[in-house]
Write a protein that holds these residues in place. Structure first.
Motif, PDB file in Angstrom:
ATOM      1  N   GLN A  51       0.864  -1.108  -0.008  1.00 22.81           N
ATOM      2  CA  GLN A  51      -0.153   0.014   0.069  1.00 22.81           C
ATOM      3  C   GLN A  51       0.845   1.174   0.103  1.00 22.81           C
ATOM      4  O   GLN A  51       0.584   2.269  -0.432  1.00 22.81           O
ATOM      5  N   SER A  52       1.998   1.269   0.635  1.00 21.05           N
ATOM      6  CA  SER A  52       2.864   2.329   0.671  1.00 21.05           C
ATOM      7  C   SER A  52       3.675   2.701  -0.778  1.00 21.05           C
ATOM      8  O   SER A  52       4.304   3.608  -0.960  1.00 21.05           O
ATOM      9  N   GLY A  53       3.512   1.569  -1.684  1.00 22.25           N
ATOM     10  CA  GLY A  53       4.400   1.578  -2.717  1.00 22.25           C
ATOM     11  C   GLY A  53       5.788   1.254  -2.792  1.00 22.25           C
ATOM     12  O   GLY A  53       6.481   1.386  -3.839  1.00 22.25           O
ATOM     13  N   SER A  54       6.156   0.489  -1.819  1.00 21.00           N
ATOM     14  CA  SER A  54       7.488   0.188  -1.630  1.00 21.00           C
ATOM     15  C   SER A  54       7.880  -1.279  -2.370  1.00 21.00           C
ATOM     16  O   SER A  54       8.888  -1.410  -2.607  1.00 21.00           O
ATOM     17  N   VAL A  55       6.760  -1.779  -2.612  1.00 23.15           N
ATOM     18  CA  VAL A  55       6.735  -3.008  -3.686  1.00 23.15           C
ATOM     19  C   VAL A  55       5.655  -2.568  -4.612  1.00 23.15           C
ATOM     20  O   VAL A  55       4.614  -2.017  -4.344  1.00 23.15           O
ATOM     21  N   GLY A  56       5.591  -3.009  -5.829  1.00 26.29           N
ATOM     22  CA  GLY A  56       4.835  -2.918  -6.709  1.00 26.29           C
ATOM     23  C   GLY A  56       5.455  -2.384  -7.994  1.00 26.29           C
ATOM     24  O   GLY A  56       6.509  -2.370  -8.336  1.00 26.29           O
ATOM     25  N   PRO A  57       4.544  -2.048  -8.987  1.00 22.37           N
ATOM     26  CA  PRO A  57       5.164  -1.403 -10.237  1.00 22.37           C
ATOM     27  C   PRO A  57       6.075  -0.021  -9.952  1.00 22.37           C
ATOM     28  O   PRO A  57       5.884   0.505  -9.395  1.00 22.37           O
ATOM     29  N   GLY A  58       7.171  -0.611 -10.992  1.00 23.83           N
ATOM     30  CA  GLY A  58       8.420   0.383 -10.828  1.00 23.83           C
ATOM     31  C   GLY A  58       9.307   0.117  -9.914  1.00 23.83           C
ATOM     32  O   GLY A  58      10.285   0.926  -9.677  1.00 23.83           O
ATOM     33  N   THR A  59       9.032  -0.578  -8.887  1.00 25.19           N
ATOM     34  CA  THR A  59       9.997  -0.944  -7.853  1.00 25.19           C
ATOM     35  C   THR A  59      11.110  -2.151  -7.890  1.00 25.19           C
ATOM     36  O   THR A  59      11.885  -2.375  -7.392  1.00 25.19           O
ATOM     37  N   GLY A  60      10.512  -2.965  -9.104  1.00 26.32           N
ATOM     38  CA  GLY A  60      11.368  -4.124  -9.188  1.00 26.32           C
ATOM     39  C   GLY A  60      10.949  -5.361  -8.235  1.00 26.32           C
ATOM     40  O   GLY A  60      11.503  -6.577  -8.212  1.00 26.32           O
ATOM     41  N   TRP A  61       9.997  -5.071  -7.541  1.00 27.36           N
ATOM     42  CA  TRP A  61       9.318  -6.263  -6.599  1.00 27.36           C
ATOM     43  C   TRP A  61       7.584  -6.208  -7.147  1.00 27.36           C
ATOM     44  O   TRP A  61       7.023  -5.511  -6.330  1.00 27.36           O
ATOM     45  N   GLU A  62       7.265  -6.875  -8.179  1.00 30.50           N
ATOM     46  CA  GLU A  62       5.979  -6.776  -8.516  1.00 30.50           C
ATOM     47  C   GLU A  62       5.098  -8.277  -7.915  1.00 30.50           C
ATOM     48  O   GLU A  62       5.726  -9.364  -7.949  1.00 30.50           O
ATOM     49  N   GLY A  63       3.985  -7.785  -7.000  1.00 26.70           N
ATOM     50  CA  GLY A  63       3.603  -8.895  -6.362  1.00 26.70           C
ATOM     51  C   GLY A  63       2.703  -9.866  -7.135  1.00 26.70           C
ATOM     52  O   GLY A  63       1.927  -9.303  -8.168  1.00 26.70           O
ATOM     53  N   HIS A  64       2.841 -11.264  -7.087  1.00 26.70           N
ATOM     54  CA  HIS A  64       1.918 -12.201  -7.701  1.00 26.70           C
ATOM     55  C   HIS A  64       1.823 -13.244  -6.622  1.00 26.70           C
ATOM     56  O   HIS A  64       2.246 -14.475  -6.568  1.00 26.70           O
ATOM     57  N   TYR A  65       1.217 -12.746  -5.415  1.00 22.84           N
ATOM     58  CA  TYR A  65       0.854 -13.793  -4.401  1.00 22.84           C
ATOM     59  C   TYR A  65       0.190 -14.743  -4.577  1.00 22.84           C
ATOM     60  O   TYR A  65      -0.803 -14.863  -5.320  1.00 22.84           O
ATOM     61  N   MET A  66       0.745 -16.125  -4.079  1.00 22.71           N
ATOM     62  CA  MET A  66      -0.041 -17.267  -4.523  1.00 22.71           C
ATOM     63  C   MET A  66      -0.927 -17.744  -3.312  1.00 22.71           C
ATOM     64  O   MET A  66      -0.472 -17.586  -2.314  1.00 22.71           O
ATOM     65  N   SER A  67      -2.120 -18.340  -3.733  1.00 21.67           N
ATOM     66  CA  SER A  67      -2.745 -19.048  -2.733  1.00 21.67           C
ATOM     67  C   SER A  67      -3.266 -20.402  -3.428  1.00 21.67           C
ATOM     68  O   SER A  67      -3.187 -20.600  -4.602  1.00 21.67           O
TER      69      SER A  67
END
Length: 395
Positions: A51-67
Motif C-alpha cells: 500500500q505504501s508503494g515500497s513494492v509494486g510497479p516500478g520498484t522491481g518487486w511486483e507482487g504475484h501472491y500465491m494461494s
C-alpha cells in the motif's frame, strides 16, 4: 484429499486473498491473541509494503501472491514477487546474473518467494496447520510451472526455514547455506548475567563501550505501541533515509510505509532512541516476534562513540532479557557482532534454474560454498566472546 484437488491462484494484490485467509496460514499461532512468530509474513506487514508503494510497479518487486485452495478453503499462501533486479534480498546472486547474461541468457525478471528487504529466517510456504506437506508441494510446483510457462530464468526462495529447505530439495530445488549473526538468550536474569558468560577481556570491552555510548549527553528510551508518536516516525524516517542512501544508494521503503506502520504495526515495533533535550539524535527500529526481537534499521543525526552498538545490540539484548525473548537477530552481515555475543548461524534458501546447464554449474558452486560456510561458522564460533572455563581456571 489429493494434490489434484488443489487450486492455485496468482493475485496481484494481497487484498484479493484477504487478511483472515492470509494470516490463518502465515501466523496461526497468533489466533490466541499473542504475537506471531514472524511479524514479517503477516498480512499487515506485507500489505503495508504494498500500500505504501515500497513494492509494486516500478520498484522491481511486483507482487504475484500465491494461494492454494482445497475446495473453498485457502490452505497455503506464499509472498511471490517478479523481480527486475537483485536488490533488497541479502542472499546475493549478482554473480549468477552476470554469468547467465554473459552466456547470452536473460536473468531478469526472476521469481522470488521472500519478504522484501528483510533478511530474517521464517516460513516462506505459509500453510495452515495440518496441510504443511500438501501446501508446500502445491506452492513449489505452481511457482516452477509459472516460471517455465513464462520463460523465466529462475525461482528463488530466500530465508526459508531449515525444514522448508530440506523439503524443497526433495521437490527438485537446490539448497543454499549462508550465515548471519544471532544473539541467544540463555535464560539470563539481566545483562550482567550475560556478561558473566564472557571472557574477562570481552566483559571489560563491552562495559567500556556501553559507558562511552551512554555518556552521549542524553537518555535512551524504548518506545512501542501507543508510546510511538508521529514525530518519532519523522525522526526514524530521517535516520533510515540517511543510512539507506549511504548503504544502498536509494532507500527501499517509501515514506508512506512509516505512516502505515504507525496505523497497523506500532504494536509490533520497538523504537530505541537516544534523546537529548527530548529529541532523537539516533535511533534503531526493531520488530517484535513471539520469541525474538528483529533489528531492522538504524541511523543517527550525530556521531557518538559506540552509540550504534548500544542502540542496535546491547539495548536490544536488554529488551529481550526483560521480555524473556529467546534471541535477537540483528540483520545481515557484520563480523563485528561476534565480539558482542552474536554468533554465526546458518541461513537457508532454495533455488531453481530453467537452463539445465546453468543449473548444474550453480549446483557445483553451492556444494563448494556450503562446505566453506560450514567451516566458517565453526571457526567463527570458536573465536566468539564466551569464556573457556578451563582456560580461565589456569589464568
Amino acid at each position: 484429499m489429493t494434490e489434484t484437488e488443489i487450486t492455485l491462484t496468482l493475485h496481484e494484490r494481497l487484498s484479493d486473498i484477504g487478511e483472515a485467509a492470509w494470516d490463518a496460514c502465515a501466523c496461526p499461532e497468533a489466533a490466541d491473541g499473542g504475537r506471531p512468530d514472524d511479524p514479517f509474513t503477516t498480512y499487515r506487514f506485507l500489505n503495508a509494503l504494498e500500500q505504501s508503494g515500497s513494492v509494486g510497479p516500478g520498484t522491481g518487486w511486483e507482487g504475484h501472491y500465491m494461494s492454494a485452495r482445497a475446495g473453498d478453503e485457502v490452505i497455503a499462501v506464499a509472498p511471490l514477487y517478479a523481480k527486475g533486479h537483485s536488490q533488497g534480498e541479502y542472499i546475493f546472486d549478482h554473480n549468477w546474473a552476470h554469468a547467465y547474461e554473459r552466456a547470452g541468457g536473460r536473468y531478469y525478471p526472476k521469481l522470488q518467494i521472500a519478504v522484501p528487504f528483510t533478511p530474517v529466517t521464517g516460513r516462506r510456504f505459509l500453510t495452515k496447520p495440518g496441510h504443511e506437506a500438501m501446501g508446500r508441494a502445491a506452492l513449489t510446483q505452481g511457482a516452477v510451472e509459472m516460471a517455465e510457462r513464462h520463460g523465466i530464468s529462475s525461482l528463488h526462495v530466500t530465508f526459508c526455514t531449515a525444514d522448508e529447505c530440506a523439503a524443497g530439495e526433495t521437490l527438485g530445488l537446490m539448497a543454499r547455506r549462508t550465515q548471519q549473526y544471532h544473539w541467544e538468550n540463555r535464560g539470563y536474569a539481566d545483562f550482567s548475567a550475560f556478561l558473566a558468560d564472557l571472557s574477562s577481556r570481552k566483559r571489560k570491552n563491552i562495559r567500556k563501550e556501553r559507558a562511552a555510548a551512554q555518556g552521549f549527553g542524553g537518555e535512551i528510551v524504548h518506545l512501542t505501541g501507543d508510546a510511538i508518536q508521529p514525530e518519532h516516525w519523522d525522526a526514524m524516517w530521517h535516520f533510515y533515509q540517511d543510512t539507506g542512501a549511504r548503504k544502498w544508494g536509494t532507500p527501499y521503503l517509501a515514506r508512506a510505509f512509516f505512516d502505515l506502520a504507525h496505523d497497523v504495526l506500532r504494536d509490533d515495533i520497538l523504537l530505541i532512541f537516544a534523546l537529548r533535550d527530548g529529541w532523537p539524535v539516533a535511533g534503531a527500529m526493531n520488530l517484535i516476534g513471539r520469541n525474538a526481537l528483529f533489528g531492522r534499521y538504524w541511523g543517527c543525526a550525530e556521531a557518538h562513540a559506540n552509540l550504534h552498538f548500544e542502540l542496535c545490540y546491547y539495548q536490544a539484548m536488554d529488551y529481550a532479557i526483560a521480555h524473556k525473548l529467546g534471541r535477537v537477530e540483528a540483520g545481515a552481515q557484520g563480523e563485528h557482532k561476534l565480539a558482542r555475543g552474536y554468533l554465526p548461524k546458518p541461513v537457508h534458501s532454495l533455488h531453481w534454474m530453467s537452463d539445465p546447464g546453468f543449473a548444474r554449474a550453480v549446483a557445483h558452486y553451492l556444494e563448494a560454498e556450503g562446505a566453506a560456510v560450514d567451516d566458517e561458522i565453526e571457526i567463527l564460533t570458536s573465536y566468539g566472546p564466551f569464556r573457556n572455563t578451563e582456560e580461565e581456571e589456569h589464568q
